[in-house]
Design a protein around this motif. Structure first.
Motif, mmCIF file in Angstrom:
data_model
loop_
_atom_site.group_PDB
_atom_site.id
_atom_site.type_symbol
_atom_site.label_atom_id
_atom_site.label_comp_id
_atom_site.label_asym_id
_atom_site.label_seq_id
_atom_site.Cartn_x
_atom_site.Cartn_y
_atom_site.Cartn_z
ATOM 1 N N GLY A 1 0.812 -1.204 0.000
ATOM 2 C CA GLY A 1 0.000 0.000 0.000
ATOM 3 C C GLY A 1 0.851 1.263 0.000
ATOM 4 N N GLY A 2 0.334 2.303 -0.588
ATOM 5 C CA GLY A 2 1.041 3.578 -0.603
ATOM 6 C C GLY A 2 2.197 3.625 -1.561
ATOM 7 N N GLY A 3 2.210 2.725 -2.552
ATOM 8 C CA GLY A 3 3.273 2.747 -3.548
ATOM 9 C C GLY A 3 4.628 2.415 -2.986
ATOM 10 N N ARG A 4 4.670 1.523 -1.981
ATOM 11 C CA ARG A 4 5.939 1.184 -1.327
ATOM 12 C C ARG A 4 6.604 -0.046 -1.936
ATOM 13 N NH1 ARG A 4 5.044 -0.201 4.065
ATOM 14 N NH2 ARG A 4 2.842 -0.574 3.635
ATOM 15 N N GLY A 5 6.297 -0.334 -3.173
ATOM 16 C CA GLY A 5 6.957 -1.449 -3.839
ATOM 17 C C GLY A 5 6.175 -2.756 -3.716
ATOM 18 N N LEU A 6 6.872 -3.871 -3.985
ATOM 19 C CA LEU A 6 6.243 -5.193 -4.000
ATOM 20 C C LEU A 6 6.621 -5.987 -2.759
ATOM 21 C CD1 LEU A 6 6.784 -6.277 -7.713
ATOM 22 C CD2 LEU A 6 4.598 -5.732 -6.633
ATOM 23 N N LEU A 7 5.632 -6.726 -2.254
ATOM 24 C CA LEU A 7 5.881 -7.687 -1.188
ATOM 25 C C LEU A 7 6.212 -9.022 -1.843
ATOM 26 C CD1 LEU A 7 5.791 -8.601 1.797
ATOM 27 C CD2 LEU A 7 3.363 -9.102 1.433
ATOM 28 N N LYS A 8 7.368 -9.555 -1.527
ATOM 29 C CA LYS A 8 7.807 -10.830 -2.117
ATOM 30 C C LYS A 8 7.937 -11.854 -1.003
ATOM 31 C CE LYS A 8 11.372 -8.705 -3.852
ATOM 32 N NZ LYS A 8 10.980 -7.278 -3.743
ATOM 33 N N SER A 9 7.234 -12.983 -1.163
ATOM 34 C CA SER A 9 7.280 -14.016 -0.119
ATOM 35 C C SER A 9 6.943 -15.379 -0.724
ATOM 36 C CB SER A 9 6.302 -13.692 1.015
ATOM 37 O OG SER A 9 4.964 -13.703 0.534
ATOM 38 N N MET A 10 7.418 -16.417 -0.042
ATOM 39 C CA MET A 10 7.039 -17.787 -0.431
ATOM 40 C C MET A 10 5.748 -18.146 0.290
ATOM 41 S SD MET A 10 9.353 -18.719 -2.560
ATOM 42 C CE MET A 10 9.036 -20.475 -2.675
ATOM 43 N N THR A 11 4.856 -18.765 -0.434
ATOM 44 C CA THR A 11 3.572 -19.117 0.158
ATOM 45 C C THR A 11 3.109 -20.479 -0.349
ATOM 46 O OG1 THR A 11 1.301 -18.359 0.533
ATOM 47 C CG2 THR A 11 2.217 -18.025 -1.660
ATOM 48 N N ASP A 12 2.276 -21.125 0.450
ATOM 49 C CA ASP A 12 1.689 -22.411 0.056
ATOM 50 C C ASP A 12 0.315 -22.169 -0.545
ATOM 51 O OD1 ASP A 12 3.767 -24.068 0.900
ATOM 52 O OD2 ASP A 12 3.049 -24.060 2.968
ATOM 53 N N VAL A 13 0.082 -22.759 -1.715
ATOM 54 C CA VAL A 13 -1.236 -22.630 -2.345
ATOM 55 C C VAL A 13 -1.881 -24.012 -2.409
ATOM 56 C CG1 VAL A 13 -0.637 -20.579 -3.670
ATOM 57 C CG2 VAL A 13 -0.201 -22.825 -4.645
ATOM 58 N N PRO A 14 -3.153 -24.134 -1.990
ATOM 59 C CA PRO A 14 -3.846 -25.428 -2.041
ATOM 60 C C PRO A 14 -4.481 -25.650 -3.412
ATOM 61 C CG PRO A 14 -5.227 -23.827 -0.939
ATOM 62 C CD PRO A 14 -3.971 -23.097 -1.326
ATOM 63 N N LEU A 15 -4.226 -26.812 -3.979
ATOM 64 C CA LEU A 15 -4.814 -27.150 -5.274
ATOM 65 C C LEU A 15 -5.478 -28.518 -5.186
ATOM 66 C CD1 LEU A 15 -2.000 -26.012 -7.740
ATOM 67 C CD2 LEU A 15 -4.136 -24.817 -7.204
ATOM 68 N N GLU A 16 -6.574 -28.636 -5.887
ATOM 69 C CA GLU A 16 -7.338 -29.890 -5.895
ATOM 70 C C GLU A 16 -6.764 -30.842 -6.935
ATOM 71 O OE1 GLU A 16 -11.536 -30.450 -7.630
ATOM 72 O OE2 GLU A 16 -11.911 -30.025 -5.511
ATOM 73 N N HIS A 17 -6.476 -32.087 -6.501
ATOM 74 C CA HIS A 17 -5.984 -33.126 -7.401
ATOM 75 C C HIS A 17 -6.990 -34.275 -7.431
ATOM 76 C CE1 HIS A 17 -1.668 -31.916 -8.095
ATOM 77 N NE2 HIS A 17 -2.009 -31.089 -7.109
ATOM 78 N N HIS A 18 -7.272 -34.777 -8.616
ATOM 79 C CA HIS A 18 -8.152 -35.936 -8.765
ATOM 80 C C HIS A 18 -7.286 -37.195 -8.785
ATOM 81 C CE1 HIS A 18 -11.239 -33.163 -10.977
ATOM 82 N NE2 HIS A 18 -11.061 -32.847 -9.703
ATOM 83 N N GLU A 19 -7.480 -38.069 -7.809
ATOM 84 C CA GLU A 19 -6.659 -39.278 -7.714
ATOM 85 C C GLU A 19 -7.310 -40.487 -8.367
ATOM 86 O OE1 GLU A 19 -5.760 -39.681 -3.560
ATOM 87 O OE2 GLU A 19 -4.057 -38.293 -3.730
ATOM 88 N N GLU A 20 -8.623 -40.499 -8.443
ATOM 89 C CA GLU A 20 -9.342 -41.580 -9.119
ATOM 90 C C GLU A 20 -10.512 -40.988 -9.887
ATOM 91 O OE1 GLU A 20 -10.601 -44.646 -6.497
ATOM 92 O OE2 GLU A 20 -8.568 -45.178 -5.843
ATOM 93 N N CYS A 21 -10.831 -41.620 -11.018
ATOM 94 C CA CYS A 21 -11.929 -41.144 -11.857
ATOM 95 C C CYS A 21 -12.856 -42.310 -12.190
ATOM 96 C CB CYS A 21 -11.400 -40.533 -13.155
ATOM 97 S SG CYS A 21 -10.127 -39.272 -12.911
ATOM 98 N N SER A 22 -14.084 -41.985 -12.532
ATOM 99 C CA SER A 22 -15.028 -43.026 -12.934
ATOM 100 C C SER A 22 -16.038 -42.444 -13.911
ATOM 101 C CB SER A 22 -15.748 -43.610 -11.714
ATOM 102 O OG SER A 22 -16.508 -42.611 -11.067
ATOM 103 N N CYS A 23 -16.629 -43.331 -14.694
ATOM 104 C CA CYS A 23 -17.668 -42.938 -15.640
ATOM 105 C C CYS A 23 -19.030 -43.126 -14.987
ATOM 106 C CB CYS A 23 -17.576 -43.782 -16.909
ATOM 107 S SG CYS A 23 -16.108 -43.446 -17.909
ATOM 108 N N VAL A 24 -19.843 -42.085 -15.016
ATOM 109 C CA VAL A 24 -21.186 -42.152 -14.438
ATOM 110 C C VAL A 24 -22.182 -41.652 -15.475
ATOM 111 C CG1 VAL A 24 -20.325 -41.818 -12.097
ATOM 112 C CG2 VAL A 24 -21.036 -39.838 -13.437
#
Length: 340
Positions: free
Chosen positions: A313-336
Motif C-alpha cells: 500500500g502507498g506505492g511502497r513497492g512489492l511484497l515478495k514471499s514464499m507461500t503455500d497454495v492449495p490445489l485440488e488433485h483428482h486421484e481416481e476417476c469413474s464414468c457415471v
C-alpha cells in the motif's frame, strides 16, 4: 522216414507261427488303464470330508513324485461351511514351457461356479489362500512320463464358517449360454487376455492361449501375410492397457493459479502449475445409460510452495514471499451416467 519228418516240420511251423501271431497281436492290444495325453487317468476322484484341518499332497511328498499319475481329490465340508486352501512353502514340479504349465501341475477348481482358480508348476507355489464359494473344492494333480521333480506339492485345508453378512453368489450360466450383452459386459471387466481365456474355458484356457496366435489355413490376416505381425502375436493386454490409460483417468492439466484460487490481486510465480484432473472419454462405459461422463471419484488437496508478489500500500513497492497454495488433485476417476 521222410513222411514223419514232413509232419514234424509242419507241426513245428504251425506252433511257432501261432506264437508269432500272438506276440504280434499283443503289441496292438489296448492297455487296461485309460490314458489321456500319455497319462494314466484315475478311475475316480477321492472324496475327503473336511471337518477340521488337514492336507493333500503329491505321492511321496517331500520326495520325488511318481510319473504317469492323475489324482483327484474332492473336498467336501458341511453346507454352512467354506473351505480354505493354503500351499506349503515346499513346492517343486516340472518347469513350465513358455510360461504355461503343460506337463506336471496341480490345479484347483471351484465346482460351485465351475471355474479354475489356478494351475501351478515349476518352483513357485501359490502365495495366496484360496476360499471356496460353496462347500466343495477340487484339487487335481497330473504328472506325465518325463522329468519328475521334488518335493512335489502339499496343500493345507481347513473349514471356515460362512459369514452372516456374506452375500449369496448368484449362479451364472456358462459363457457359452450367456447372451451377447451379458457376455460382453462380463469380459469387459477382465484385465488381461489370460483372464478372458480362463473365464471362457477354465479347463483348457492355457491350450487356447497357445493356439490363439497360430495362423490357420482358413484365415490369414493381412498383418501375417505382409509380415508385419509382431513376434508372438498382437499384445492384447497392451492394447487394453492403453485404452485404460487414455480413457477416463487422472492426467496432467496446467491451471492458472490466479484463476484457480480466484486471487486477481496478487501475482504467482510460476503462474501455472500442473495438477491431476479427470479427463478422457467414456466410450466403454459399463453403465446402461444414454450418455456417460468422466467425474472424479477421489479428490485430495495438495499444497504447492510458490513465489507470491503483491503490491504494498502507498506505492511502497512489492511484497515478495514464499507461500503455500492449495490445489485440488483428482486421484481416481469413474464414468457415471450424465444427468438429463
Amino acid at each position: 522216414m521222410i513222411l514223419p519228418l514232413i509232419f514234424l516240420l509242419a507241426s513245428l511251423l504251425q506252433h511257432y507261427g501261432a506264437e508269432a501271431e500272438s506276440s504280434h497281436v499283443s503289441k496292438f492290444l489296448l492297455p487296461s488303464v485309460k490314458e489321456k495325453n500319455g497319462v494314466q487317468d484315475s478311475a475316480q476322484e477321492k472324496v475327503l470330508t473336511v471337518s477340521g484341518e488337514g492336507m493333500v499332497h503329491s505321492p511321496d511328498f517331500p520326495h520325488t513324485y511318481p510319473r504317469n499319475t492323475v489324482l483327484v481329490w474332492r473336498l467336501v465340508a458341511a453346507s454352512n461351511m467354506r473351505i480354505q486352501l493354503t500351499f506349503d512353502e515346499r513346492f517343486g514340479l516340472e518347469d513350465p514351457e513358455d510360461g504355461i504349465c503343460k506337463y506336471d501341475f496341480v490345479e484347483i477348481e471351484d465346482p460351485t461356479e465351475k471355474t479354475l482358480l489356478g494351475r501351478w508348476c515349476g518352483s513357485q507355489p501359490g502365495t495366496e489362500s484360496h476360499k471356496s464359494k460353496g462347500n466343495q473344492i477340487i484339487i487335481r494333480f497330473i504328472s506325465d512320463e518325463y522329468f519328475p521333480s521334488e518335493p512335489g506339492f502339499c496343500i493345507h485345508y481347513s473349514p471356515l464358517p460362512v459369514s452372516i453378512s456374506e452375500p449369496e453368489v448368484p449362479a451364472l450360466p456358462p459363457p457359452s449360454l450367456q447372451g451377447v450383452e451379458e457376455l460382453s459386459e462380463a469380459v469387459a471387466g477382465l484385465s488381461t487376455v489370460e483372464e478372458v481365456m480362463k473365464y471362457l474355458e477354465p479347463e483348457r484356457w492355457q491350450l487356447d492361449m497357445e493356439e490363439l496366435y497360430k495362423p490357420t489355413w482358413q484365415v490369414l490376416g493381412k498383418s501375417f501375410i505382409l509380415n508385419k505381425k509382431a513376434r508372438g502375436g498382437a499384445d492384447l493386454n497392451l492394447l487394453r492397457e492403453e485404452v485404460r490409460l487414455y480413457s477416463c483417468t487422472p492426467r496432467n492439466y496446467s491451471v492458472s493459479l490466479r484463476e484457480e484460487l480466484k486471487r486477481t490481486d496478487v501475482i504467482f510465480w510460476p503462474s501455472c502449475l500442473l495438477v491431476k484432473r479427470c479427463g478422457g472419454n467414456c466410450a466403454c462405459c459399463s453403465h446402461h445409460c444414454y450418455d456417460c461422463q468422466c467425474v472424479p471419484a477421489r479428490v485430495a488437496k495438495k499444497y504447492h510452495e510458490v513465489l507470491l508478489l503483491k503490491h504494498r500500500g502507498g506505492g511502497r513497492g512489492l511484497l515478495k514471499s514464499m507461500t503455500d497454495v492449495p490445489l485440488e488433485h483428482h486421484e481416481e476417476c469413474s464414468c457415471v451416467c450424465k444427468d438429463d
